[in-house]
Design an enzyme around this catalytic site. Structure first.
Site, PDB file in Angstrom:
ATOM      1  N   HIS A   1       0.849  -1.202   0.000  1.00 49.60           N
ATOM      2  CA  HIS A   1       0.000   0.000   0.000  1.00 49.60           C
ATOM      3  C   HIS A   1       0.880   1.246   0.000  1.00 49.60           C
ATOM      4  O   HIS A   1       0.653   2.187  -0.773  1.00 49.60           O
ATOM      5  CB  HIS A   1      -0.906  -0.016   1.229  1.00 49.60           C
ATOM      6  CG  HIS A   1      -1.708   1.235   1.418  1.00 49.60           C
ATOM      7  ND1 HIS A   1      -3.035   1.349   1.061  1.00 49.60           N
ATOM      8  CD2 HIS A   1      -1.362   2.462   1.935  1.00 49.60           C
ATOM      9  CE1 HIS A   1      -3.461   2.558   1.345  1.00 49.60           C
ATOM     10  NE2 HIS A   1      -2.469   3.258   1.876  1.00 49.60           N
ATOM     11  N   GLU A   2       1.890   1.252   0.878  1.00 49.47           N
ATOM     12  CA  GLU A   2       2.767   2.418   0.948  1.00 49.47           C
ATOM     13  C   GLU A   2       3.643   2.540  -0.296  1.00 49.47           C
ATOM     14  O   GLU A   2       3.989   3.655  -0.703  1.00 49.47           O
ATOM     15  CB  GLU A   2       3.634   2.337   2.214  1.00 49.47           C
ATOM     16  CG  GLU A   2       2.841   2.317   3.518  1.00 49.47           C
ATOM     17  CD  GLU A   2       1.846   3.461   3.637  1.00 49.47           C
ATOM     18  OE1 GLU A   2       2.108   4.549   3.095  1.00 49.47           O
ATOM     19  OE2 GLU A   2       0.792   3.268   4.273  1.00 49.47           O
TER      20      GLU A   2
ATOM     21  N   HIS B   1       1.995   4.641  -2.766  1.00 48.66           N
ATOM     22  CA  HIS B   1       2.205   6.086  -2.601  1.00 48.66           C
ATOM     23  C   HIS B   1       3.636   6.483  -2.994  1.00 48.66           C
ATOM     24  O   HIS B   1       3.861   7.528  -3.616  1.00 48.66           O
ATOM     25  CB  HIS B   1       1.989   6.493  -1.135  1.00 48.66           C
ATOM     26  CG  HIS B   1       0.589   6.311  -0.650  1.00 48.66           C
ATOM     27  ND1 HIS B   1      -0.508   6.804  -1.309  1.00 48.66           N
ATOM     28  CD2 HIS B   1       0.110   5.696   0.474  1.00 48.66           C
ATOM     29  CE1 HIS B   1      -1.612   6.503  -0.634  1.00 48.66           C
ATOM     30  NE2 HIS B   1      -1.265   5.817   0.437  1.00 48.66           N
TER      31      HIS B   1
END
Length: 448
Positions: free
Chosen positions: A24-25, A28
């Site tokens: 998920h990170e 980003h």
């Protein structure tokens, strides 16, 4: 052995969730670097740092509390405006204003020479969308991959032409509803399948002279043959046995396309008089085509979205169950502790084939990722959806100003929303603590 299997199931899901958070990170991190935003930290977890290593301008590490993660980018908050349109660091004695001022000060202290065009708030709105939606979309992608493995690799549970159980008699549905009777009574008619000699494990080969290729096909023939004496053949221990059978006309629920009972508006099953012989089908995992993946993902997203939209009510129900004798809703929210417990219980069920247990664990990881996708889109800070909502509001303000030929209002100051952010963060931590407590003292019972 059971304890070892339980621990293995918990570890599988724990590693799956940790990897999902890390990816998920990454969702980003990668677009932020592509758009030349300076990223100072990529961290998994919160609290004290256990391990970290600096690569280039970014510190990568793991923290003590594995309850999430974050990517720290410079310039998340723009400087405060002055009356003449410039920017200064402001101070205020107001609590909320001081929170915003402190956040801006901390953001300004991260800046280094050459960072003027590498700050997040100066990016075009579409690039901010890509960065902030990259995390949730990564969870969606993981969820789709897990569901593809589940549906195309392991398969979904489908009825087969092998008999799982044979009823000795037929208890009318209205009698079951009125008295709760499930065992045979003196006046209940014998089940046609029992009279024809069928036993669990038999594989039905033909019905009324027609070859049986699926349980759905067989069920439709049985329902249409009420009161007719027809032939039936089945395979047992390598031998083919042929008998005659007369389906009994009885009131049964009407199945929908997936085999479950259709329901009336009041939640009761839709009933119909049809032929019935009194057998159940053995369920087996049958790999499905790729075309079945996205519909399954869509159904799961609809269920998760329903839970999220009613989250306050659902959490209140969990609290009621945790501190009373009320049962937990199996469709309600659970914590990572609850997911881990379910994974351990499934893994330890040695009476279930290994393939089915592995499929369930893969489905759990996929379901968690779809839940993370939906949850992170809630338009409240500190969630990703809050940043997206802020960028949308900025775009709307600038669009209206341009339409009416007004001065550009500049970037939207997300620091002004910090009080709301802290409130939401506290509520999220409280909800997490409540769910963990409930999953310990009143866990969801999925297996009876």
């Amino acid at each position: 052995m059971t304890i070892v299997l339980f621990i293995a199931g918990v570890l599988f899901v724990a590693v799956g969730i940790a990897a999902s958070i890390a990816l998920h990170e990454v969702g980003h991190l990668v677009p932020a670097k592509l758009f030349r935003v300076r990223v100072t930290q990529y961290m998994i977890g919160f609290g004290p740092t256990i391990f970290s290593r600096r690569r280039g301008e970014t510190e990568y590490g793991v923290k003590a509390l594995p309850l999430g993660g974050y990517v720290s980018m410079i310039g998340m908050f723009p400087p405060a405006k002055t009356a003449d349109g410039g920017t200064v660091r402001q101070s205020s004695t107001g609590m909320f204003q001081q929170l915003a001022a402190d956040a801006r000060r901390a953001a300004a202290e991260q800046l280094q020479p050459g960072d003027d065009n590498r700050v997040f708030y100066k990016l075009p709105i579409w690039k901010r969308f890509v960065i902030m939606l990259g995390g949730p979309l990564m969870n969606l992608l993981i969820g789709i991959i897990m569901f593809a493995i589940l549906i195309m690799g392991f398969g979904s549970a489908q009825p087969t032409t092998t008999v799982s159980e044979v009823y000795k008699c037929v208890v009318p549905t209205d009698q079951q509803q009125e008295t709760g009777q499930t065992d045979c009574g003196p006046g209940d008619p014998a089940a046609p399948a029992f009279e024809a000699g069928l036993q669990p494990g038999d594989r039905i080969l033909s019905f009324d002279g027609r070859e049986v290729t699926s349980w759905t096909e067989l069920s439709s023939w049985i329902r249409d043959a009420a009161g007719q004496e027809v032939s039936i053949s089945y395979l047992r221990d390598g031998d083919t046995i042929t008998a005659t059978i007369e389906p009994l006309l009885t009131e049964r629920p009407v199945p929908d396309v997936d085999g479950r009972a259709k329901l009336n508006d009041d939640g009761t099953p839709v009933m119909q008089d049809v032929g019935f012989i009194g057998v159940g089908s053995r369920q087996e995992l049958v790999p499905q085509p790729a075309s079945e993946v996205m519909p399954a993902v869509g159904e799961s997203l609809v269920r998760v979205t329903g839970v999220v939209l009613n989250l306050p009510q659902r959490v209140a129900q969990v609290a009621e169950a945790a501190f009373s004798d009320a049962p937990r809703d199996p469709e309600g929210p659970i914590s990572v502790v609850g997911v881990g417990r379910i994974a351990g219980e499934v893994s330890a069920m040695e009476e279930i084939p290994f393939e089915a247990r592995a499929a369930t664990l893969v489905g759990l990881v996929g379901g968690v990722n779809l839940a993370l996708f939906v949850f992170n889109l809630i338009p409240l800070l500190p969630l990703d959806g809050g940043h997206v909502a802020g960028a949308l509001w900025e775009g709307l303000r600038r669009g209206v100003a341009k339409l009416f030929q007004r001065p550009d209002p500049g970037p939207f100051d997300m620091a002004r929303l910090l009080p709301v952010t802290y409130v939401v963060a506290i509520l999220l931590m409280g909800m997490g603590a409540l769910l963990i407590y409930a999953d310990i003292v009143k866990p969801v019972d999925l297996f009876g």
